[in-house]
Write an enzyme that holds these catalytic residues in place. Structure first.
Site, short mmCIF file in Angstrom:
data_model
loop_
_atom_site.label_atom_id
_atom_site.label_comp_id
_atom_site.label_asym_id
_atom_site.label_seq_id
_atom_site.Cartn_x
_atom_site.Cartn_y
_atom_site.Cartn_z
N MET A 18 0.81 -1.21 0.00
CA MET A 18 0.00 0.00 0.00
C MET A 18 0.84 1.26 0.00
SD MET A 18 -3.23 -1.09 2.42
CE MET A 18 -2.22 -1.70 3.78
N ASP A 37 12.17 3.87 2.11
CA ASP A 37 12.13 2.44 2.42
C ASP A 37 13.57 1.97 2.65
OD1 ASP A 37 9.71 0.15 1.78
OD2 ASP A 37 11.75 -0.62 2.01
N ASP A 63 16.20 4.12 6.91
CA ASP A 63 15.91 3.26 8.06
C ASP A 63 15.04 4.09 9.00
OD1 ASP A 63 15.83 1.71 10.33
OD2 ASP A 63 17.98 1.30 10.38
N VAL A 64 13.75 3.79 9.02
CA VAL A 64 12.81 4.62 9.77
C VAL A 64 12.99 4.52 11.28
CG1 VAL A 64 11.06 4.60 7.94
CG2 VAL A 64 10.99 2.84 9.74
N TYR A 161 2.06 -5.80 19.04
CA TYR A 161 1.59 -5.17 17.80
C TYR A 161 0.29 -4.39 18.05
CZ TYR A 161 0.15 -4.81 12.88
OH TYR A 161 -0.24 -4.35 11.64
N LYS A 165 -0.12 -0.30 17.47
CA LYS A 165 -1.08 0.27 16.52
C LYS A 165 -2.16 1.09 17.21
CE LYS A 165 0.61 -1.05 12.58
NZ LYS A 165 1.09 -0.03 11.63
N THR A 197 -2.45 -7.70 0.38
CA THR A 197 -1.07 -7.44 0.00
C THR A 197 -0.25 -8.73 0.08
OG1 THR A 197 -0.72 -6.73 2.28
CG2 THR A 197 -1.06 -5.01 0.64
#
Length: 248
Positions: A18, A37, A63-64, A161, A165, A197
């Site tokens: 996405m 990315d 690298d986030v 997780y 979120k 995905t």
């Protein structure tokens, strides 16, 4: 008139799924897109394809998990275009799957838990931190955080997780929205259920009996980025086919 003509957008997780689809659609509607990315080879290829179709896309290996990397992307956008209008934080995923450790939360290695906090929660916070002052100074901007239906319902095996979120979809999103509103900066979250995905998503149950097509989620994200949603901020949009209606 294209909805995003001359807008500048930064998208994480831009090499696939996405995130990539969002970049393609933003560019097709006139945006200057910075694609962020960690997968440099695929990222460069996808950015080149967008440019070949007449769009404006720049690939940036990022690298986030590192604030300085995200800040560098924002500063590059400012240097090239003089403004930052949209950020979308797609990078992330369930840590047990992304790190290929098939164990429940209480058995996950600490380094896997740390990866989840860094990518699923800290990275969107970093993105907002890096872009927000520029948006406030220019009097406009949209920050989109990507949550998950798991943040709504909780999960038996993925407490980490779900918490990450839920945190970005509510605490982070609402707080940024409140701080940004006097300056014309909006912040919303989108929390998908199963999305095709990857094939396994078709096996997740929803009230509507199917998983979402990626385009269905991306259309909602881009609507929230557009001027059509100018009176919407501080809200988490759940797009899960009614998965949250089912008994978990």
């Amino acid at each position: 008139m294209k909805r995003f003509e001359n807008k500048v957008a930064l998208v994480t997780g831009a090499a696939s799924g996405m995130g990539l689809l969002s970049c393609q659609m933003l560019a097709a509607e006139g945006a200057h897109v910075l694609m962020l990315d960690i997968n440099e080879e695929i990222l460069e290829k996808e950015a080149a394809e967008i440019r070949a179709r007449g769009g404006d896309a720049i690939a940036m290996k990022t690298d986030v998990r590192r604030y300085e990397a995200i800040e560098a992307a924002v500063e590059k956008a400012m240097a090239l275009y003089g403004h930052v209008d949209i950020t979308i934080s797609f990078a992330g995923g369930a840590p047990s799957r992304m790190c290929k450790v098939g164990k429940p939360f209480h058995q996950l290695p600490i380094e896997v838990l740390d990866w989840g906090v860094e990518v699923n929660f800290r990275a969107p916070m970093y993105m907002a931190r890096a872009a927000m002052q520029h948006m406030m100074d220019q009097g406009s901007g949209v920050i989109i955080n990507i949550g998950s239906t798991s943040g709504e319902t909780g999960t038996r095996s993925g407490a980490d997780y779900s918490a990450e979120k839920s945190g970005i979809a509510y605490g982070l999103t609402k707080s940024i929205a409140a701080a940004g509103a006097p300056y014309g900066v909006r912040c919303c979250a989108v929390s998908p259920g199963p999305v095709l995905t990857r094939a396994a998503m078709a096996n997740m149950k929803t009230a509507l009996g199917r998983a979402a097509e990626p385009i269905e989620v991306v259309k909602l994200v881009l609507y929230l980025c557009s001027q059509d949603a100018a009176f919407i901020t501080g809200v988490n949009y759940v797009i899960d086919g009614g998965r949250g209606l089912l008994v978990q």
